[in-house]
Write an enzyme that holds these catalytic residues in place. Structure first.
Site, PDB file in Angstrom:
ATOM      1  N   ASP A 192       4.126   8.621  12.258  1.00 14.03           N
ATOM      2  CA  ASP A 192       3.135   7.710  12.368  1.00 14.03           C
ATOM      3  C   ASP A 192       2.716   7.272  13.898  1.00 14.03           C
ATOM      4  O   ASP A 192       1.865   6.682  14.188  1.00 14.03           O
ATOM      5  CB  ASP A 192       3.057   6.599  11.504  1.00 14.03           C
ATOM      6  N   HIS A 197       3.174   2.797   3.395  1.00 10.75           N
ATOM      7  CA  HIS A 197       3.203   4.199   3.144  1.00 10.75           C
ATOM      8  C   HIS A 197       2.006   4.884   4.177  1.00 10.75           C
ATOM      9  O   HIS A 197       2.298   5.069   5.311  1.00 10.75           O
ATOM     10  CB  HIS A 197       2.892   4.298   1.845  1.00 10.75           C
ATOM     11  N   HIS A 251      12.837   4.506  10.034  1.00 14.07           N
ATOM     12  CA  HIS A 251      12.536   5.314   8.721  1.00 14.07           C
ATOM     13  C   HIS A 251      13.517   5.035   7.764  1.00 14.07           C
ATOM     14  O   HIS A 251      14.820   5.114   8.106  1.00 14.07           O
ATOM     15  CB  HIS A 251      12.203   6.833   9.148  1.00 14.07           C
TER      16      HIS A 251
END
Ligand code: ACO
Length: 443
Positions: free
Chosen positions: A364, A269, A308
């Site tokens: 990210d 996460h 994702h």
């Protein structure tokens, strides 16, 4: 006209059931309970490990269309908010549902800044951590500790109490985060300076040394503020689900935010951008990218920062972070890892392995290189995520508390263990049981 229902035939009994289809494509799992083979049958239930196809709530906060790469807070596109708004205004929008007018914005800003100080005893807890304690571990613990300072926060059905705790948490989390960072550096804690912006004050609490008047670099302050906007909420992700689930026991919001922060601590996460940096360092040079991609395609590696669960398109946040990274580099100098990122992205976006699986850069992919250029150690990356996400968690929590359909979160299970067994005395149990791992591989 087509009926908004689903007809199910139970082939075990031949009976038919008509279940309403709500909201254009939702059925209530509880409706399955009516499908029984006999009067004392429990009825059907759905099995959905990790909730990949189960809505746990009705929400008005964040909308994501993963196929189209759309993210909106309260209906406002993320691109517009990132370009035109600031984090405190977005936090207001997320928590209260509307953009503030000038008066409400000023009051909100004043209210948040009133709560940036923390009790001196919290500072003492912080001092108790080892010199190499992970700042995220310190954040989880000190947020949890706040519940002992504000026992009235247990009044979760009281609107004024909810508002107060929301302001306190949004105000105090940057202070806790900055103190945790200073602790790891052996530096004295810097108290909040409320004439600075929310993000500017955070930078001051982090990086101020002996200057009489610390002024954050405006480009870095703005970049961090945009990154805060991008991380403010993301609907029912792991930590939001933790916030709602723990909060559904009616515990105070500090305890629930501590749980949500703990969920964010995990590498799947809030820790993924650290994994991206480690991957880039390991690749070492753009010329090694083709070999790395070959390993990924052979299933030996994962391309971190790609793919994702929800986005099957370019994550809209990643596009914004990519631009912000270059704004930051103009001030800090180029992070050499960016060349490897660009080469990875270029090759991956043209390669059928990634195209056919709809694997695109996620948020990210570029945040790590940006934070690193700004001088943050990798251990601070999830902390930087937790600060803005506090507003999202509080909004998700308040929505859950006010929702009459919500009860304590308590999933069902499919029991696959032993049926009834008789206990036997120790000396009568069969050998070998000398080694613990001969008995069980569970713990
Ligand atoms: N690199 C290579 N292959 C990948 C990647 C990747 N990053 N992500 C998915 N795949 C492949 C899988 O191997 C699988 O291939 P297969 O069909 O041949 O078996 C296919 O794409 C589907 O992948 P799943 O793992 O089923 O996708 P899921 O939705 O479960 O996982 C996740 C999503 C965890 C984000 C995954 O894409 C991943 O591990 N990415 C790298 C880690 C990362 O960047 N995480 C950050 C997410 S953003 C956030 O949390 C803020």
């Amino acid at each position: 006209m087509a009926k908004e229902t689903l007809t199910i035939t139970d082939n075990r009994t031949g009976k038919q059931y008509e279940i309403p289809v709500e909201e254009g494509g939702v059925i209530r799992a509880a409706a399955l309970r009516d499908i029984k083979t006999s009067a004392d049958d429990f009825g059907l239930m759905s099995y959905d490990p990790s909730f990949t196809n189960t809505a746990s709530c009705r929400s008005r906060i964040t909308y994501i269309d993963g196929d189209k790469g759309i993210l909106r807070y309260r209906g406002y596109p993320i691109e517009e908010l990132a370009e035109k708004s600031n984090y405190l205004e977005v936090a207001y929008l997320i928590v209260k549902g509307e953009l503030p007018d000038r008066g409400h914005y000023a009051a909100w800003e004043g209210n948040i800044k009133t709560h940036t100080m923390i009790h001196e005893n919290i500072k003492k807890f912080m001092e108790g951590f080892r010199y190499d304690a992970h700042p995220m571990g310190m954040l989880v613990s000190t947020i949890g500790a706040l519940s002992t300072f504000y026992p009235e926060a247990a009044q979760i059905t009281d609107l004024e109490s909810r508002r107060l705790q929301t302001r306190r948490l949004i105000g105090k989390v940057p202070t806790l985060a900055a103190f945790a960072y200073r602790h790891t550096r052996g530096l004295p804690y810097v108290y909040p300076q409320n004439d600075l912006s929310y993000t500017g004050n955070f930078l001051s609490m982090l990086f101020r040394m002996a200057e009489r008047d610390y002024q954050p670099n405006p480009v870095l302050e703005h970049a961090l503020d945009v990154l805060f906007i991008l991380h403010a909420d993301h609907e029912q992700n792991c930590s939001a689900n933790a916030m709602r689930s723990v909060g559904s026991s009616q515990v105070d919001p500090y305890s629930a935010v501590a749980a949500a922060t703990a969920a964010l601590y995990g590498p799947l996460h809030g820790g993924a951008n650290e994994a991206v940096i480690r991957m880039l360092v390991e690749i070492g040079s753009p010329k090694n990218v083709p070999g790395f991609i070959k390993d990924v395609k052979a299933g030996k590696r994962r391309l971190m920062g790609f793919g994702h669960r929800v986005y099957k398109n370019y994550d809209p946040r990643a596009k914004i972070v990519k631009k912000i990274a270059y704004d930051v580099f103009k001030v800090t100098g180029l992070n050499p890892l960016i060349d490897i990122s660009l080469e990875l992205e270029k090759i991956a976006l043209e390669d059928d392995y990634f195209v056919s699986r709809k694997l695109y850069p996620n948020v990210d992919f570029y945040t790590g290189v940006t934070y690193q250029a700004m001088g943050f150690p990798m251990t601070m990356f999830p902390v930087l995520f937790a600060i803005p996400r506090t507003s999202g968690w509080m909004a998700q929590w308040a929505e859950m508390v006010r929702d009459p359909e919500q009860k304590i979160a308590r999933p069902r299970q499919v029991y696959v263990g032993e049926q009834t067994r008789r206990w036997t005395p120790l000396e009568q149990r069969p050998e070998p049981t000398m080694r613990e791992d001969a008995v069980s591989d569970e713990i």
